[in-house]
Design a protein around this motif. Sequence first.
Motif, PDB file in Angstrom:
ATOM      1  N   GLN A  41       0.864  -1.179   0.000  1.00 23.06           N
ATOM      2  CA  GLN A  41       0.000   0.000   0.000  1.00 23.06           C
ATOM      3  C   GLN A  41       0.901   1.230   0.000  1.00 23.06           C
ATOM      4  N   THR A  90      -2.683   0.483  -4.098  1.00 19.53           N
ATOM      5  CA  THR A  90      -2.256  -0.799  -3.563  1.00 19.53           C
ATOM      6  C   THR A  90      -1.805  -1.664  -4.730  1.00 19.53           C
ATOM      7  N   GLN A 140       3.065  -1.161   4.210  1.00 15.11           N
ATOM      8  CA  GLN A 140       2.560   0.164   3.908  1.00 15.11           C
ATOM      9  C   GLN A 140       3.787   1.061   3.761  1.00 15.11           C
ATOM     10  N   THR A 175       4.782   5.028   3.234  1.00 10.54           N
ATOM     11  CA  THR A 175       4.322   6.412   3.233  1.00 10.54           C
ATOM     12  C   THR A 175       5.483   7.305   2.836  1.00 10.54           C
TER      13      THR A 175
END
Length: 182
Positions: free
Chosen positions: A13, A24, A153, A155
């Motif tokens: 993600q 995703t 994930q 970021t």
Amino acid sequence: MALKSTVFKLDLQISDLDRHYYQTHQLTLARHPSETNARMLMRIVAFALHASDALSFTKGLSTDDEPDIWEKNLTNEILLWIDLGQPDEKRIRQACGKAKSVIIYTYNQRSSAIWWSQIEPRLKRFRNLSVINLSVADSDELEAMVDRNIELQCTLQDGQVWLSNNALTLAIEKKIWKDPSS
């Protein structure tokens, strides 16, 4: 008998606040027997930094004429060539001749700094080359994120990179050593 690659399933993600890219990606990765878990995760980070529908992993370590990751257009022209590690000048020269943009991500802090100090003067002429160092404070934690089925994930914001799974969150420092304008 040769050792076989290990296959990993990845659910990645990506929240890239700088590029406004939120997606995703379900990916299948093959880790070459000589590749470490840390290197494989750095490939994932490099993918996340440039993620798009056209970006893809290649055969990687098992081929000499392909990068770790690339992006091609519909006419099979290489728009982006991404290599990890410390390639020699010949490989970099060939990559710069084949692709519109070439990015090298180094990730082993000590040996990368030595490699860079030795090769930097010879790379100034390449106007389509970027060299970026990725570093993690604790590489053991990076290794702990690897499993056969990986959910990560990533970021990205203001040049910062955070990689996390359900148990750990790691900050990855991104330092630009060369960009195309230099």
